[in-house]
Scaffold this motif. Structure first.
Motif, short mmCIF file in Angstrom:
data_model
loop_
_atom_site.label_atom_id
_atom_site.label_comp_id
_atom_site.label_asym_id
_atom_site.label_seq_id
_atom_site.Cartn_x
_atom_site.Cartn_y
_atom_site.Cartn_z
N SER A 196 5.34 5.31 -5.04
CA SER A 196 4.53 5.49 -3.84
C SER A 196 4.69 6.88 -3.23
CB SER A 196 4.91 4.44 -2.80
OG SER A 196 6.28 4.56 -2.44
N SER A 197 5.70 7.65 -3.69
CA SER A 197 5.95 8.99 -3.18
C SER A 197 6.13 8.92 -1.66
CB SER A 197 4.83 9.94 -3.58
OG SER A 197 5.09 11.26 -3.18
N TYR A 198 5.32 9.60 -0.91
CA TYR A 198 5.30 9.49 0.54
C TYR A 198 3.84 9.52 0.99
CZ TYR A 198 5.80 10.61 5.50
OH TYR A 198 5.69 10.59 6.88
N LEU A 199 3.35 8.38 1.50
CA LEU A 199 1.97 8.25 1.97
C LEU A 199 0.96 8.55 0.87
CD1 LEU A 199 2.30 10.07 5.44
CD2 LEU A 199 2.76 7.66 4.91
N SER A 200 1.34 8.42 -0.39
CA SER A 200 0.52 8.92 -1.49
C SER A 200 0.47 7.93 -2.65
CB SER A 200 1.06 10.27 -1.98
OG SER A 200 1.04 11.23 -0.93
N GLY A 233 13.00 -2.61 10.58
CA GLY A 233 12.90 -1.36 9.83
C GLY A 233 11.78 -0.47 10.34
N ARG A 234 12.07 0.80 10.46
CA ARG A 234 11.03 1.79 10.76
C ARG A 234 10.53 2.31 9.41
NH1 ARG A 234 15.25 2.19 14.35
NH2 ARG A 234 14.71 2.16 16.57
N SER A 235 9.54 1.64 8.87
CA SER A 235 9.18 1.82 7.47
C SER A 235 8.17 2.94 7.27
CB SER A 235 8.60 0.51 6.91
OG SER A 235 9.52 -0.55 7.08
N LEU A 236 8.38 3.70 6.19
CA LEU A 236 7.47 4.79 5.85
C LEU A 236 6.89 4.66 4.45
CD1 LEU A 236 9.38 7.80 7.45
CD2 LEU A 236 7.16 6.89 8.15
N SER A 237 7.68 4.15 3.50
CA SER A 237 7.22 4.03 2.12
C SER A 237 7.67 2.70 1.54
CB SER A 237 7.78 5.17 1.25
OG SER A 237 7.45 6.44 1.78
N TYR A 247 10.66 -2.70 -2.68
CA TYR A 247 11.68 -1.88 -2.02
C TYR A 247 11.01 -1.09 -0.91
CZ TYR A 247 15.79 1.06 -1.33
OH TYR A 247 16.88 1.69 -0.79
N VAL A 248 11.65 -1.06 0.27
CA VAL A 248 11.07 -0.41 1.45
C VAL A 248 12.03 0.67 1.96
CG1 VAL A 248 10.12 -0.75 3.75
CG2 VAL A 248 9.94 -2.58 2.05
N ALA A 249 11.51 1.89 2.12
CA ALA A 249 12.28 3.00 2.67
C ALA A 249 12.09 3.04 4.18
CB ALA A 249 11.83 4.32 2.04
N ASN A 250 13.20 2.93 4.91
CA ASN A 250 13.16 2.88 6.37
C ASN A 250 13.85 4.10 6.98
OD1 ASN A 250 11.82 0.38 6.58
ND2 ASN A 250 13.73 -0.70 6.21
N ASP A 251 13.23 4.61 8.02
CA ASP A 251 13.79 5.74 8.77
C ASP A 251 14.72 5.19 9.85
OD1 ASP A 251 14.24 8.28 9.70
OD2 ASP A 251 12.22 8.59 10.49
N VAL A 252 15.90 5.78 10.00
CA VAL A 252 16.93 5.34 10.95
C VAL A 252 17.01 3.82 11.05
CG1 VAL A 252 17.11 7.46 12.28
CG2 VAL A 252 15.33 5.82 12.89
N SER A 253 17.03 3.17 9.92
CA SER A 253 17.15 1.73 9.79
C SER A 253 17.63 1.45 8.37
CB SER A 253 15.81 1.00 10.01
OG SER A 253 14.96 1.66 10.91
N ASP A 254 18.17 0.26 8.14
CA ASP A 254 18.55 -0.14 6.79
C ASP A 254 17.31 -0.21 5.89
OD1 ASP A 254 21.20 -0.40 7.38
OD2 ASP A 254 21.19 -2.58 7.55
N ARG A 266 19.93 5.50 6.39
CA ARG A 266 19.76 6.92 6.61
C ARG A 266 18.34 7.14 7.12
NH1 ARG A 266 22.27 9.71 1.14
NH2 ARG A 266 22.27 7.60 0.29
N GLY A 267 17.87 8.36 7.11
CA GLY A 267 16.49 8.64 7.51
C GLY A 267 15.63 8.73 6.27
N ALA A 268 15.25 7.58 5.69
CA ALA A 268 14.52 7.55 4.42
C ALA A 268 13.03 7.78 4.66
CB ALA A 268 14.75 6.23 3.71
N MET A 269 12.44 8.64 3.82
CA MET A 269 11.02 8.93 3.93
C MET A 269 10.26 8.63 2.63
SD MET A 269 12.38 10.94 6.52
CE MET A 269 12.64 12.65 6.14
N GLY A 270 10.61 9.32 1.55
CA GLY A 270 9.87 9.18 0.30
C GLY A 270 10.60 8.37 -0.74
#
Length: 596
Positions: free
Chosen positions: A548-552, A289-293, A308-315, A340-344
């Motif tokens: 966690s919002s995004y980076l916050s 996973g390319r994880s962001l949040s 729960y982990v939001a991943n960019d261009v990954s499951d 999908r491209g998940a961020m926040g």
């Protein structure tokens, strides 16, 4: 205290369909729901196509609130500008940054830490930027105390999060950045010490994004989960090279798909101010996973906090806590492995049915997702269903509307105090301007007011005052009642610009209640505690620290809108470890502190 689920016709049909079919993917459900859509012209991201981008449009309801969010940043003394250096078209420069609310000086109001991309990548000695700490002065204004406090990190900063990791009754601070982590220990006198090496967080080289605290193993000490994004490796030959991201041609060095995923880190608090990294052995390293949040919450209501982990261009990934220090990957069985491209991420019980739902922001042409937790869908019959999520964003007015958005920071928040959770979404492009490639394309952020769990959400951004009409390249968003007037405000980070401090000025006679569960020494916010309230008309539920919002990081308190209710019949606080406290007949319009 888990009330029956509001049974709208649309949700009842979904629940019945899921029960009858036993389908294993949310995509199959969406296919059935939209089987009869007429054929339309081909859609390309950013375009307006009848039947694709506007088929589900609907007018604003007459009973919408007079929502008003006004930017008070300069007035409040937040004189900050994000990323003052020139862009060099590299991914780490464009992904940040976030902000975090916490009461570091224990004076009862929320202080603010903002994260900066202090310089261009490869030019560490340049620029005048850096992270900033703003002390809340208690009168609606802030003072910059960064230098005196010793927390002015200068790097390619991403996220920040407060927590009392060492149990000494004051808040410490973790900062994630490109290629390093930093942990500041609170000295208790308004200053901090860099304890990264001592605590065991030094030497982790990676592209680190979201950071989230929780006591996952129930030992009374807070642990730390850090998202790893990609193994970024810029080479000179990448300059000027284009590549496709979901059919859009973008610079190679701005495409996360150009790089392998970075691992995620789980730092188990071993006591004595030290951590041990156990991500892989605990089963949450999320190597693909390319994880962001990432957000912690008890999604299956078994008393253990899940992840729960939001991943960019990954499951995306959902990890169920097994209670023995390890996790089970239930992403696919729970229909949560959305690619999908998940961020926040926003976590909240938007339909007031007693379980936690998910909202995920996505890249352009993908729609944002509202993942309805079906766990209690059979609660009227007394039968508990398996943990399942299904995306109802289109049905609730949140999906198709966001096709042309690129969403980042987000949160469930009751902006008009009516007892129903609304949504805020910070939007901003990752595309470079056609005339000025040194800047990214701005977008308008959205404020989604919830009319009801049956009627869904409506975007009030264009009628919420002049601030949100203006497009920005927004990223992180963090929420708190910073001025202590009972309604929720927001800090929104804007790339290459000043942030917004969105002061909620909505005229309303609705009432409210704020609950601060406290544990671990003197008046420390109890991350992971769940607060449930009951009035004559509504039951509501919040988990401290779950959004966690995004980076916050939002302020660690449970905020409830009460409508016209003057008394809350019952307040239940469930602390980590299982201790429960109940209070009856609590007066509204107050901040209630509940000690463990």
């Amino acid at each position: 205290m888990h009330p029956s689920k509001p049974r709208s016709r649309r949700k009842s049909l979904i629940a019945r369909y899921l029960a009858w079919s036993g389908l294993a993917t949310v995509g199959a459900v969406a296919a059935v729901l939209f089987l009869n859509r007429a054929e339309t012209d081909a859609y390309s991201p950013g375009s307006e196509i009848s039947g694709v981008t506007s088929d589900l449009d609907r007018g604003l309801p007459a009973d919408r609130p007079p929502l008003l969010l006004a930017d008070a940043a300069m007035e409040a003394g937040i004189k900050f500008r994000h990323f003052q250096s020139a862009r060099t078209t590299q991914l780490p420069e464009d992904m940040g940054s976030g902000a975090a609310w916490g009461d570091y000086d224990s004076d009862g109001d929320w202080d603010l830490y903002v994260v900066d991309v202090a310089h261009a990548l490869g030019d560490e000695g340049s620029g005048t930027g850096g992270n900033r700490l703003y002390r809340n002065d208690g009168d609606g204004s802030f003072s910059d105390v960064t230098e005196a406090a010793g927390v002015g990190f200068r790097g390619l900063g991403m996220a920040a999060a407060w927590a009392d990791f060492d149990g000494d009754a004051d808040l410490d601070l973790v900062v994630s950045a490109y290629r390093r982590l930093v942990l500041y220990g609170n000295n208790g006198d308004g200053t901090f010490a860099d304890v990264t090496q001592k605590a065991g967080l030094a030497g982790f080289d990676g592209f680190w994004a979201g950071a989230s605290w929780a006591d996952y193993d129930g030992d009374g000490a807070l642990d730390l989960y850090v998202c790893g994004y990609v193994r970024y490796d810029y080479q000179p030959q990448h300059a000027g090279r284009g590549t496709k991201q979901y059919a859009q041609v973008i610079p190679f060095a701005l495409n996360p798909s150009s790089y392998e995923p970075e691992r995620n880190l789980l730092f188990r608090n071993s006591g004595g101010g030290k951590f041990v990294e156990v991500g892989e052995s605990a089963g949450v390293a999320n190597l693909e996973g390319r994880s962001l949040s990432a957000s912690w919450a008890d999604f299956d209501l078994d008393g253990r906090i899940d992840l729960y982990v939001a991943n960019d261009v990954s499951d995306n990934a959902l990890y169920r806590n097994l209670g023995d220090g390890s996790f089970e990957d239930v992403s696919h069985p729970a229909w949560a492995a959305d690619y999908r491209g998940a961020m926040g991420l926003a976590v909240g019980d938007y339909d007031n049915d007693g379980d936690s739902d998910l909202f995920v922001t996505h890249w352009i042409a993908q729609e944002n997702g509202l993942f309805w937790n079906v766990l209690l869908s059979d609660s009227q019959s007394g039968t508990k269903a398996d943990l399942k999520f299904t995306d109802v964003a289109d049905l609730m007015g949140l999906g198709q509307l966001s096709l042309n958005d690129i969403g980042w920071g987000t949160s469930f928040v009751d902006l008009d105090l009516d007892g129903r959770l609304d949504l805020f979404v910070a939007n901003g492009s990752t595309f470079e301007g056609t005339e000025d490639r040194s800047r990214l394309v701005p977008m308008r952020s959205r404020v989604f007011w919830q009319q009801s769990p049956e009627d869904g959400f409506f975007d009030l951004g264009e009628v919420s005052g002049p601030t949100l009409i203006e497009p920005r390249v927004s990223r992180g968003a963090a929420f708190a009642d910073y001025d202590d007037d009972g309604d929720m405000d927001a800090l929104v980070m804007n790339h290459q610009e000043a942030p917004w401090l969105l002061r909620n000025e909505t005229p309303s006679t609705n009432r409210w209640l704020k609950v601060r569960p406290e544990c671990g020494g003197e008046a420390m916010a109890c991350i992971g505690a769940t607060v449930e309230i009951e009035t004559t008309t509504l039951r509501q539920r919040r988990t401290i620290g779950s959004q966690s919002s995004y980076l916050s990081q939002n302020a660690p308190e449970a905020h409830f809108g009460l409508g016209s209710e003057e008394v809350v019949a019952r307040v239940v606080v469930l602390f980590p470890g299982g201790l429960k406290r109940e209070l009856d007949d609590v007066q509204s319009n107050q901040t209630l502190r509940v000690r463990k």
